[in-house]
Scaffold this active site. Sequence first.
Site, PDB file in Angstrom:
ATOM      1  CE  LYS A  93     -10.515   6.311   6.737  1.00  0.00           C
ATOM      2  NZ  LYS A  93     -10.790   5.929   8.147  1.00  0.00           N
ATOM      3  CD  GLN A 114      -4.446   9.857  10.378  1.00  0.00           C
ATOM      4  OE1 GLN A 114      -4.173   9.507  11.508  1.00  0.00           O
ATOM      5  NE2 GLN A 114      -4.362   9.058   9.334  1.00  0.00           N
ATOM      6  CE  LYS A 117       0.063   8.928   9.591  1.00  0.00           C
ATOM      7  NZ  LYS A 117      -0.184   7.968  10.682  1.00  0.00           N
ATOM      8  CE  LYS A 129      -5.156   8.486  15.741  1.00  0.00           C
ATOM      9  NZ  LYS A 129      -4.498   7.615  14.753  1.00  0.00           N
ATOM     10  N   GLY A 168      -9.424   2.319  13.424  1.00  0.00           N
ATOM     11  CA  GLY A 168      -8.789   1.887  14.673  1.00  0.00           C
ATOM     12  C   GLY A 168      -7.461   2.592  14.924  1.00  0.00           C
ATOM     13  CG  ASP A 169      -4.170   4.916  16.933  1.00  0.00           C
ATOM     14  OD1 ASP A 169      -3.465   5.080  15.924  1.00  0.00           O
ATOM     15  OD2 ASP A 169      -3.743   5.156  18.091  1.00  0.00           O
ATOM     16  CB  THR A 213      -0.419   0.155   9.641  1.00  0.00           C
ATOM     17  OG1 THR A 213      -1.747   0.630   9.498  1.00  0.00           O
ATOM     18  CG2 THR A 213       0.478   1.276  10.116  1.00  0.00           C
ATOM     19  CG  ASN A 244      -3.127  -3.528  13.231  1.00  0.00           C
ATOM     20  OD1 ASN A 244      -2.744  -2.605  12.523  1.00  0.00           O
ATOM     21  ND2 ASN A 244      -3.813  -4.542  12.744  1.00  0.00           N
ATOM     22  CB  SER A 381      -8.661   3.480   5.947  1.00  0.00           C
ATOM     23  OG  SER A 381      -8.549   2.729   7.129  1.00  0.00           O
TER      24      SER A 381
HETATM   25  P1  NDP Z   1      -2.209  -1.730  19.245  1.00  0.00           P
HETATM   26  O1  NDP Z   1      -3.067  -1.326  20.371  1.00  0.00           O
HETATM   27  O2  NDP Z   1      -2.651  -2.818  18.350  1.00  0.00           O
HETATM   28  O3  NDP Z   1      -0.751  -2.080  19.771  1.00  0.00           O
HETATM   29  C1  NDP Z   1       0.023  -1.152  20.458  1.00  0.00           C
HETATM   30  C2  NDP Z   1       1.265  -1.863  20.966  1.00  0.00           C
HETATM   31  O4  NDP Z   1       2.124  -0.892  21.556  1.00  0.00           O
HETATM   32  C3  NDP Z   1       0.982  -2.898  22.027  1.00  0.00           C
HETATM   33  O5  NDP Z   1       1.960  -3.904  21.960  1.00  0.00           O
HETATM   34  C4  NDP Z   1       1.107  -2.084  23.306  1.00  0.00           C
HETATM   35  O6  NDP Z   1       1.424  -2.868  24.436  1.00  0.00           O
HETATM   36  C5  NDP Z   1       2.248  -1.161  22.960  1.00  0.00           C
HETATM   37  N1  NDP Z   1       2.130   0.109  23.714  1.00  0.00           N
HETATM   38  C6  NDP Z   1       1.048   0.899  23.809  1.00  0.00           C
HETATM   39  N2  NDP Z   1       1.285   1.937  24.611  1.00  0.00           N
HETATM   40  C7  NDP Z   1       2.547   1.783  25.031  1.00  0.00           C
HETATM   41  C8  NDP Z   1       3.370   2.531  25.881  1.00  0.00           C
HETATM   42  N3  NDP Z   1       2.938   3.641  26.496  1.00  0.00           N
HETATM   43  N4  NDP Z   1       4.646   2.080  26.084  1.00  0.00           N
HETATM   44  C9  NDP Z   1       5.086   0.952  25.449  1.00  0.00           C
HETATM   45  N5  NDP Z   1       4.337   0.213  24.648  1.00  0.00           N
HETATM   46  C10 NDP Z   1       3.094   0.608  24.443  1.00  0.00           C
HETATM   47  O7  NDP Z   1      -1.952  -0.366  18.388  1.00  0.00           O
HETATM   48  P2  NDP Z   1      -1.446  -0.215  16.900  1.00  0.00           P
HETATM   49  O8  NDP Z   1      -0.472  -1.280  16.586  1.00  0.00           O
HETATM   50  O9  NDP Z   1      -2.630  -0.024  16.039  1.00  0.00           O
HETATM   51  O10 NDP Z   1      -0.696   1.200  16.963  1.00  0.00           O
HETATM   52  C11 NDP Z   1       0.683   1.323  17.278  1.00  0.00           C
HETATM   53  C12 NDP Z   1       1.180   2.675  16.789  1.00  0.00           C
HETATM   54  O11 NDP Z   1       0.989   2.763  15.361  1.00  0.00           O
HETATM   55  C13 NDP Z   1       0.464   3.894  17.370  1.00  0.00           C
HETATM   56  O12 NDP Z   1       1.386   4.969  17.450  1.00  0.00           O
HETATM   57  C14 NDP Z   1      -0.564   4.223  16.300  1.00  0.00           C
HETATM   58  O13 NDP Z   1      -0.967   5.572  16.346  1.00  0.00           O
HETATM   59  C15 NDP Z   1       0.246   3.937  15.050  1.00  0.00           C
HETATM   60  N6  NDP Z   1      -0.533   3.699  13.848  1.00  0.00           N
HETATM   61  C16 NDP Z   1      -1.480   2.707  13.800  1.00  0.00           C
HETATM   62  C17 NDP Z   1      -2.165   2.490  12.630  1.00  0.00           C
HETATM   63  C18 NDP Z   1      -3.122   1.363  12.485  1.00  0.00           C
HETATM   64  O14 NDP Z   1      -3.589   1.150  11.349  1.00  0.00           O
HETATM   65  N7  NDP Z   1      -3.420   0.598  13.516  1.00  0.00           N
HETATM   66  C19 NDP Z   1      -1.990   3.365  11.447  1.00  0.00           C
HETATM   67  C20 NDP Z   1      -0.888   4.291  11.578  1.00  0.00           C
HETATM   68  C21 NDP Z   1      -0.238   4.468  12.752  1.00  0.00           C
HETATM   69  P3  NDP Z   1       0.256  -3.440  25.420  1.00  0.00           P
HETATM   70  O15 NDP Z   1      -0.224  -4.688  24.750  1.00  0.00           O
HETATM   71  O16 NDP Z   1       0.983  -3.652  26.687  1.00  0.00           O
HETATM   72  O17 NDP Z   1      -0.794  -2.376  25.503  1.00  0.00           O
END
Ligand code: NDP
Length: 449
Positions: A93, A114, A117, A129, A168-169, A213, A244, A381
């Site tokens: 997962k 993961q 976690k 992943k 998603g991620d 999250t 997200n 999830s």
């Molecule tokens: P999203 O794609 O929804 O958002 C990511 C955000 O981070 C955007 O604002 C993006 O900016 C920014 N970002 C992405 N890459 C970079 C970078 N290289 N430098 C600076 N900013 C960056 O992703 P999530 O919110 O889902 O995920 C964010 C983090 O949380 C990740 O590490 C993910 O693995 C982790 N996570 C997510 C979960 C989930 O349920 N979604 C669960 C647990 C962990 P821009 O709009 O410019 O791309």
Amino acid sequence: MKSIDEKLRPILSTVIHRNFGEQEFHQAVHEVLESLGRVISKHPEYADEALIERICEPERQIIFRVPWIDDQNDVQINRGFRVQFNSALGPYKGGLRFHPSVNVGIIKFLGFEQTFKNALTGLPIGGGKGGSDFNPRGRSDREIMRFCQSFMIELHRHVGEYVDVPAGDIGVGGREIGYMFGMYKRLTNRYEAGVLTGKGLSFGGSRARTEATGFGSAYFMRRMLGTRDQTFEGKRCVVSGSGNVAIYAMEKIVSFGGKVVACSDSDGYIVDETGIDLGLVKEIKEIRRERISEYPRLKGHGTYYIKDGSIWDVPCDVAMPSATQNELTGADAATLVKNGMVAICEGANMPCTPEAVHIFQESGVLFAPGKAANAGGVATSALEMQQNASRDSWSFEKTEERLAAIMHNIHDACAETAAEYGAPGNYVLGANITGFVRVAEAMRAMGVV
Ligand code: NDP
């Protein structure tokens, strides 16, 4: 290597040698091995039968071609990945990430994290992943659909309700999950709702999954602040990202009485001393799919945008890095501590570099690692899988209540384990040991497989 028990150092050497150049993966393994010295001196049996070596080696890694046709009728080729890391506790997962930086090392680091976690949630899910180096930015809705369909044409052979359940991620939200689910359903001729999570509410999604999250990280932070008799009330908070995780962390922080003054995207950050207007951020990022730099233009007076700067220069009491790995460096950590920050919680996976984590731990601020603090997404999830299996659909309140209880349990388990192993307040150690022991127990019972 010095910080690792000498019995465990050969394991890290092998990981580095065998996974050449995969720095993020090395970093994640290094961080977990640092915590395990205390476990094997208390329970040497966990080092038997190469158990730790097996935990560091993914059960299966799949790399595949993803051809698709863009709006100009040109053929594009991306690379797809799925790393099925560990299935001791349940089906694999973990999310799918679509971002140009994706490579096998990043997916392996995420799959490794993961595994622990998911164990921390206490729910029956293994670790995995996946993703692609596809860049969704600037792509039309039709291009996104064609890409997702092509991705699933290969992935469907490797996933399933009892096998591997992606979500998603970064770059993968409800829209992408919908397109992938549609293609899975067509290819298999099965309405197997439990094959993907993060689905829309109209086809088997769970209420509160979108928020989970971010909400979960805020619940974790609130519990952690409570250990020092503090609350969110009146605290200045900075949250990186505007995706997200960041959006819903901000929403919950505000409901807990905190004030979020800054957030960002990959081009820069915005500051709004009156408190970030979340409705506007959602409109810019989720509806218009534009850049965060639009915010001051639309909000006006009293707000500003800094391109390419570090959001961690903005003084705050509470920080939640919620964008991506290694986004908060040692220099950023020093600035945050100097500015009087009291607590930091990783909303993203491994957003703080090892130097940054070291600075936080030395300075005595509260620090929560992502594998504990952001586990609310995968936990919900797993609740989505439960609802799908029982053909049920819970209310938002019931789901959030379960989420809050899970986050509190994770917090308390990490705190208790840290104290038991002689490092009270060390959530990194507490999370790594708690997650490891749960996976290790199951693996020991199943023999060498
Ligand atoms: P999203 O794609 O929804 O958002 C990511 C955000 O981070 C955007 O604002 C993006 O900016 C920014 N970002 C992405 N890459 C970079 C970078 N290289 N430098 C600076 N900013 C960056 O992703 P999530 O919110 O889902 O995920 C964010 C983090 O949380 C990740 O590490 C993910 O693995 C982790 N996570 C997510 C979960 C989930 O349920 N979604 C669960 C647990 C962990 P821009 O709009 O410019 O791309």
